[in-house]
Write a protein that holds these residues in place. Structure first.
Motif, short mmCIF file in Angstrom:
data_model
loop_
_atom_site.label_atom_id
_atom_site.label_comp_id
_atom_site.label_asym_id
_atom_site.label_seq_id
_atom_site.Cartn_x
_atom_site.Cartn_y
_atom_site.Cartn_z
N ILE A 166 0.83 -1.20 0.00
CA ILE A 166 0.00 0.00 0.00
C ILE A 166 0.87 1.25 0.00
CG2 ILE A 166 -1.75 1.30 1.30
CD1 ILE A 166 -3.00 -1.18 0.30
N ASN A 167 1.86 1.28 0.89
CA ASN A 167 2.76 2.44 0.93
C ASN A 167 3.48 2.63 -0.40
OD1 ASN A 167 2.66 3.92 3.36
ND2 ASN A 167 3.51 2.16 4.45
N LYS A 168 3.90 1.51 -1.00
CA LYS A 168 4.60 1.57 -2.28
C LYS A 168 3.70 2.21 -3.33
CE LYS A 168 8.10 0.84 -4.69
NZ LYS A 168 9.45 1.27 -4.27
N MET A 169 2.44 1.76 -3.33
CA MET A 169 1.51 2.27 -4.34
C MET A 169 1.28 3.78 -4.14
SD MET A 169 -2.38 1.00 -5.01
CE MET A 169 -2.99 1.85 -3.58
N GLY A 174 2.64 9.30 -5.99
CA GLY A 174 3.04 10.64 -5.58
C GLY A 174 2.14 11.25 -4.53
N MET A 175 1.31 10.42 -3.88
CA MET A 175 0.41 10.97 -2.87
C MET A 175 1.12 11.22 -1.55
SD MET A 175 -3.02 8.83 -3.69
CE MET A 175 -4.07 9.54 -2.44
N ILE A 176 2.13 10.42 -1.25
CA ILE A 176 2.91 10.64 -0.02
C ILE A 176 4.39 10.58 -0.36
CG2 ILE A 176 1.23 9.81 1.69
CD1 ILE A 176 2.63 7.06 1.49
N GLY B 48 7.59 -11.66 -7.45
CA GLY B 48 8.01 -10.90 -6.28
C GLY B 48 8.44 -9.48 -6.62
N GLY B 49 9.21 -9.33 -7.71
CA GLY B 49 9.72 -8.02 -8.08
C GLY B 49 8.60 -7.06 -8.48
N ASP B 50 7.59 -7.59 -9.11
CA ASP B 50 6.43 -6.79 -9.52
C ASP B 50 5.74 -6.21 -8.28
OD1 ASP B 50 4.25 -5.75 -10.83
OD2 ASP B 50 3.21 -7.67 -11.02
N ILE B 51 5.58 -7.05 -7.23
CA ILE B 51 4.88 -6.60 -6.02
C ILE B 51 5.70 -5.54 -5.30
CG2 ILE B 51 3.96 -7.31 -3.77
CD1 ILE B 51 3.62 -10.12 -5.01
N THR B 52 6.99 -5.79 -5.11
CA THR B 52 7.81 -4.83 -4.38
C THR B 52 8.01 -3.55 -5.18
OG1 THR B 52 9.66 -6.19 -5.07
CG2 THR B 52 9.05 -6.29 -2.76
#
Lengths: 339, 296
Positions: A166-169, A174-176, B48-52
């Motif tokens: 979630i944080n990655k997304m 660019g929201m956070i 895995g790489g796609d998710i991270t």
């Protein structure tokens, strides 16, 4: 039915079987529940830090409730103040009690609001909702998923390390700029537990309230709608007042459930690091006794006894309500027979 | 009569905007209910790489079998203590035997209380009602210390035998026997010379099948999902003994594992059996909840 003489014969010749049928239950219950309960009371008067315990009176209760200023009553330090160790235990205990209450309130209020609204909609004959049974099945689904697996899933999704999905997304969008500490932050972790608990339990509460609403005499709604009462009026004037006993029962059982909240608060953590903002009483008890080498049986048991007293008070309400339900059924049956 | 007729009349009317709005809200809530599960399944099929790299996605990938293979490789090389098959076996042994004991002995206890008249009948039932609400957390210190003293930690005995005594299930079985098991049948069986135990096993159990089935499903799911008791008793964390929820937790607390596809696959595999059981029996389960059946 059978006359009195028939009854007497039956009670003389078959009473033995009654005892035989209920015997296994009571033997196992006494060995695995009642004895452990008394053992817990006993351990609450014992010392901490070793499997070899000694008697310390009510010191553990003093440590948990009074802390530093409490007076040690037994052992080498008798007469001294509890000191730093007790202060730490007390502040821990107060923190976990506070956490338990915050987490329970924070998950119960949204849960009961959502469930009430949904139950009222589902049971309203004026609304045309298709596929009710499918919705109910989907809403109850989160409740049957292994809590350990749900916890793992939510930690992996919301983790604040570089791998949290979630944080990655949010960062990619660019929201956070920096990850939000959903797992370790004080407010964030608590809100997450509240959301997860609500997610797990609202389906259960909805279904229970629905069966309560369906128990209300349908002609009341009928009469109200003929008199021109709107849906909202019917909800506040008929459904809510008549649902009060079931609501009360739901609140009490949910409070008992809330006091024992363990899986989510215990498992919702990054790696092995502990999140103390969501540590509940049940987690406190578990962490203190679950140590093969130096368990703190005393603190753990004293906290359990207090939890037991709280549960007993709440349980007495639920017990009385269950018995009332039973007696009402009896009365109704008797009346039916008379008629 | 008049009630049902007017209900019919209302139902024949056309859809109003209100109906549509409420249905949409309910649909949204249902989507939220299953969204985490959907994301889990999707993630278990992504690399895995796609998710991270990309975070959440709603589009499945093609790596499910590769992820499971990676997971199996971790198991084989001892990187993780997760082994789905061992986990299924261990959790299955515990869940099936506890379910069997709970349903059989709760049924017996309820039958004893409903069918027979004996002096301690009232007190026995009052006792069951009174202890129904005692949570396991309250007695667990005493329970754990007792089991440690008996040398029964790392054994399945403390996880299985206590299932014989389940007050809440006795309560619900008694309710359903009272309402749907006519005592005249017992009398008739006696006249025909049928023994008391045989009456219970060959007449009462088949007649009470629906009630037994509902309680069995609940007992199975809650024992399969139980984390608290096994993690309390299986203190050595022996990977051959661990239950599935415990194994999932070892995956989570291991931060050296980099392939997130495989990690999501591990969680996914752990919930597949309960979801299948649930979808097969969902009708019974929802009905059981409506009876006020379960609140752990």
């Amino acid at each position: 039915m059978a006359n009195t003489s028939g009854k007497r014969v039956r009670s003389i010749s078959y009473a033995k079987y009654g005892y035989l049928f209920i015997l296994p239950f009571f033997v196992v219950y006494i060995v695995f529940q009642i004895y452990p309960l008394f053992n817990t009371f006993y351990l609450s008067t014992q010392s901490n830090g070793s499997t070899q315990t000694e008697f310390v009176g009510l010191d553990n209760y003093e440590a948990l409730l009074v802390g530093e200023t409490g007076t040690i009553s037994h052992g080498d330090n008798a007469g001294n103040k509890g000191g730093r160790a007790w202060r730490a235990v007390k502040s821990d205990f107060m923190r976990v009690m506070g956490n338990t209450i915050i987490l329970w309130v924070g998950n119960f209020i949204p849960q009961i609001v959502i469930s009430l609204v949904l139950a009222a909609w589902f049971t309203n004959s004026l609304l045309k909702i298709k596929g009710k049974s499918v919705y109910k099945i989907l809403m109850y689904l989160p409740n049957i998923i292994t809590a350990a697996s749900s916890a793992a899933l939510f930690v992996m999704l919301f983790s604040e390390t570089q791998f949290g999905a979630i944080n990655k997304m949010l960062m990619n969008m660019g929201m956070i700029a920096d990850p939000i500490p959903f797992v370790t932050g004080k407010a964030q972790s608590r809100v997450m537990i509240m959301i997860i608990q609500t997610w797990m339990w609202y389906g259960n509460t909805t279904i229970m309230l629905m069966s309560g609403i369906m128990g209300i005499n349908g002609s009341l709604f009928e009469a109200a709608s003929i008199d021109g009462a709107t849906m909202t009026q019917q909800f506040f004037r008929i459904t809510l007042p008549l649902l009060r006993p079931i609501m009360l029962y739901t609140v009490v059982t949910s409070m008992i459930g809330g006091l024992q909240m363990f899986d989510m608060p215990y498992l919702y953590k990054n790696g092995t690091s502990f999140t103390k903002h969501i540590e509940t009483v049940a987690v406190f008890i578990y962490n203190h006794f679950h140590n093969a080498v130096s368990p703190n049986y005393g603190y753990s048991a004293a906290a359990s006894v207090m939890l037991f007293i709280l549960t007993a008070i709440l349980g007495a309400f639920a017990f009385a309500m269950n018995r009332d339900k039973d007696q009402k059924m009896h009365k109704r049956k008797k009346q039916n027979k008379l008629l | 009569m008049s009630v049902s007729m007017s209900k019919e009349k209302v139902k024949t009317g056309s859809l109003k905007p209100k109906d549509i709005i409420i249905t949409v809200i309910i649909l949204l809530i249902c989507v939220l209910s299953i969204l985490p599960l959907y994301i889990l399944i999707v993630n278990s099929t992504r690399a895995g790489g796609d998710i991270t790299g990309n975070g959440v996605s709603l589009i499945p990938g093609l790596n499910l079998f590769k992820n499971i293979a990676t997971l199996q490789d971790w198991t084989n090389t001892g990187k993780v203590e997760y082994n789905a098959l061992t986990g299924y076996l261990n959790s299955g042994i515990i869940a099936l035997s506890t379910t069997f004991l709970t349903v059989l002995f709760s049924g017996m206890t309820a039958y004893g209380i409903v069918v027979y008249d004996f002096r301690l009948k009232g007190p026995a039932y009052t006792f069951i009602l009174a202890v129904m609400m005692i949570p396991v957390q309250v007695t667990s210190v005493g329970f754990y210390q007792f089991m440690a003293k008996l040398g029964l930690t790392d054994s399945y005995i403390p996880l299985i035998i206590p299932a014989v005594a389940a007050p809440a299930i006795v309560f619900f079985m008694r309710q359903s026997m009272k309402s749907s098991f006519p005592l005249e049948i017992v009398e008739a069986a006696r006249i025909d010379g049928c023994g008391e135990y045989r009456t219970f096993f060959t007449i009462a159990i088949p007649m009470m099948k629906p009630a037994f089935a509902v309680q069995a499903i609940f007992a199975f799911v809650s024992n399969w999902n139980n984390y608290y008791m096994p993690s309390m008793i299986l203190i050595s964390r022996n990977s051959k003994q661990m239950t599935l929820p415990m194994m999932v937790n070892t995956i989570l607390s291991n931060d050296k594992l980099a392939d997130f596809g495989a990690k999501y696959a591990a969680i996914m595999l752990s919930i597949v059996p309960v979801v299948i059981v649930y979808l097969i029996f969902s009708k019974f389960i929802v009905e059981g909840v409506a009876l006020g059946g379960v609140k752990e």
